[in-house]
Design a protein around this motif. Structure first.
Motif, PDB file in Angstrom:
ATOM      1  N   PHE A 175     -23.612  52.966  61.192  1.00 12.18           N
ATOM      2  CA  PHE A 175     -23.649  52.024  62.354  1.00 12.18           C
ATOM      3  C   PHE A 175     -24.148  51.022  61.788  1.00 12.18           C
ATOM      4  O   PHE A 175     -25.171  50.752  61.058  1.00 12.18           O
ATOM      5  N   THR A 176     -23.471  49.790  62.078  1.00 14.04           N
ATOM      6  CA  THR A 176     -24.076  48.145  61.610  1.00 14.04           C
ATOM      7  C   THR A 176     -24.620  47.785  63.176  1.00 14.04           C
ATOM      8  O   THR A 176     -23.878  47.502  63.842  1.00 14.04           O
ATOM      9  N   LEU A 177     -25.698  47.300  62.909  1.00 17.67           N
ATOM     10  CA  LEU A 177     -26.504  46.684  64.210  1.00 17.67           C
ATOM     11  C   LEU A 177     -26.139  45.148  64.184  1.00 17.67           C
ATOM     12  O   LEU A 177     -25.579  44.790  63.310  1.00 17.67           O
ATOM     13  N   PRO A 178     -26.197  44.770  65.397  1.00 23.68           N
ATOM     14  CA  PRO A 178     -25.709  43.285  65.614  1.00 23.68           C
ATOM     15  C   PRO A 178     -26.481  42.103  64.658  1.00 23.68           C
ATOM     16  O   PRO A 178     -25.910  41.298  64.268  1.00 23.68           O
ATOM     17  N   ASP A 179     -27.477  42.534  64.047  1.00 21.36           N
ATOM     18  CA  ASP A 179     -28.372  41.427  63.402  1.00 21.36           C
ATOM     19  C   ASP A 179     -27.590  41.388  61.806  1.00 21.36           C
ATOM     20  O   ASP A 179     -27.657  40.587  61.100  1.00 21.36           O
ATOM     21  N   HIS A 180     -26.707  42.443  61.605  1.00 25.98           N
ATOM     22  CA  HIS A 180     -25.836  42.463  60.396  1.00 25.98           C
ATOM     23  C   HIS A 180     -26.536  42.986  58.967  1.00 25.98           C
ATOM     24  O   HIS A 180     -26.202  42.836  57.842  1.00 25.98           O
ATOM     25  N   LYS A 181     -27.807  42.896  59.308  1.00 25.50           N
ATOM     26  CA  LYS A 181     -28.873  43.428  58.145  1.00 25.50           C
ATOM     27  C   LYS A 181     -29.238  44.976  58.348  1.00 25.50           C
ATOM     28  O   LYS A 181     -30.046  45.222  57.447  1.00 25.50           O
ATOM     29  N   SER A 182     -29.079  45.463  59.231  1.00 28.00           N
ATOM     30  CA  SER A 182     -29.494  46.780  59.726  1.00 28.00           C
ATOM     31  C   SER A 182     -28.363  47.738  59.645  1.00 28.00           C
ATOM     32  O   SER A 182     -27.418  47.432  60.514  1.00 28.00           O
TER      33      SER A 182
ATOM     34  N   SER B 152     -33.029  48.185  56.681  1.00 32.87           N
ATOM     35  CA  SER B 152     -33.123  46.963  57.206  1.00 32.87           C
ATOM     36  C   SER B 152     -33.885  45.962  56.467  1.00 32.87           C
ATOM     37  O   SER B 152     -34.586  46.464  55.520  1.00 32.87           O
ATOM     38  N   SER B 153     -33.918  44.726  56.655  1.00 35.95           N
ATOM     39  CA  SER B 153     -34.921  43.947  56.093  1.00 35.95           C
ATOM     40  C   SER B 153     -36.218  44.031  56.841  1.00 35.95           C
ATOM     41  O   SER B 153     -36.268  44.575  57.959  1.00 35.95           O
TER      42      SER B 153
END
Length: 192
Positions: free
Chosen positions: A69-76, A166-167
């Motif tokens: 699953f890739t979250l909308p922030d594209h870093k998570s 995530s970051s």
């Protein structure tokens, strides 16, 4: 006399004053969840609609399929895998705090630091899960990754593993959705 009525979708506020109805738009936003069913029928879960999903079959034998699953922030990113393991639930509970941090360090292998490790902080469909919070310096451009690894062992030596990375900046921001997702997991015991 004033009466306030909130609609079931929480977006329209109705205010009644002396028999006249006034409607006001609300800024309350509700996140719509979607059900994900593992293609092998092993589990289901709920996740926010804005997340992107990719299911990957293993390219080599003896590796479990992974759902990412890739979250909308594209870093998570969250990865979930389910497969067989050579230990039972009792052995898992006895050895989690000792062996799983070592396995995780081997998996990431570049400066991984364990921040916290707990057995029983999470449950997955009623089964005790172990969790490990870690940080890892990836490179100078991306910076420090913070992660959460959660795993549990079920009947018939089946295991599910969830890794959220995530970051550092976005890690805590996403935790409410991650916790809801984990709580929503239902294991199909007929398949597992």
């Amino acid at each position: 006399m004033l009466f306030l009525i909130v609609s079931s979708d929480s977006k329209i506020l109705s205010l009644f004053s002396y028999g006249q109805q006034l409607q006001l738009q609300s800024n309350i936003e509700s996140v719509q969840n979607t059900t994900y069913t593992d293609p092998n029928g092993n589990y289901t879960l709920q996740y926010p609609q804005g997340w992107k999903i990719e299911y990957r079959e293993p390219v080599i034998k003896f590796v479990d399929p992974v759902t990412q699953f890739t979250l909308p922030d594209h870093k998570s990113i969250i990865t979930i895998s389910m497969g067989n393991i050579e230990i039972d639930e009792k052995s898992f509970k006895e050895g989690f705090l000792i062996y799983y941090p070592l396995i995780l360090q081997e998996r990431f292998n570049h400066g991984l630091q364990i921040v916290d490790k707990i057995l029983g902080n999470y449950t997955i469909d009623g089964h005790t899960a172990g969790s490990i919070v870690f940080i890892n310096q990836v490179d100078n451009s991306f910076g420090v990754i913070k992660g959460l690894f959660i795993t549990s062992v079920f009947e018939n030596n089946k295991t599910i593993s969830i890794t959220y990375t995530s970051s550092e900046k976005f890690f805590d921001h996403n935790m409410k959705d991650i916790d809801s997702m984990i709580k929503s997991i239902k294991i199909n015991t007929d398949r597992a």
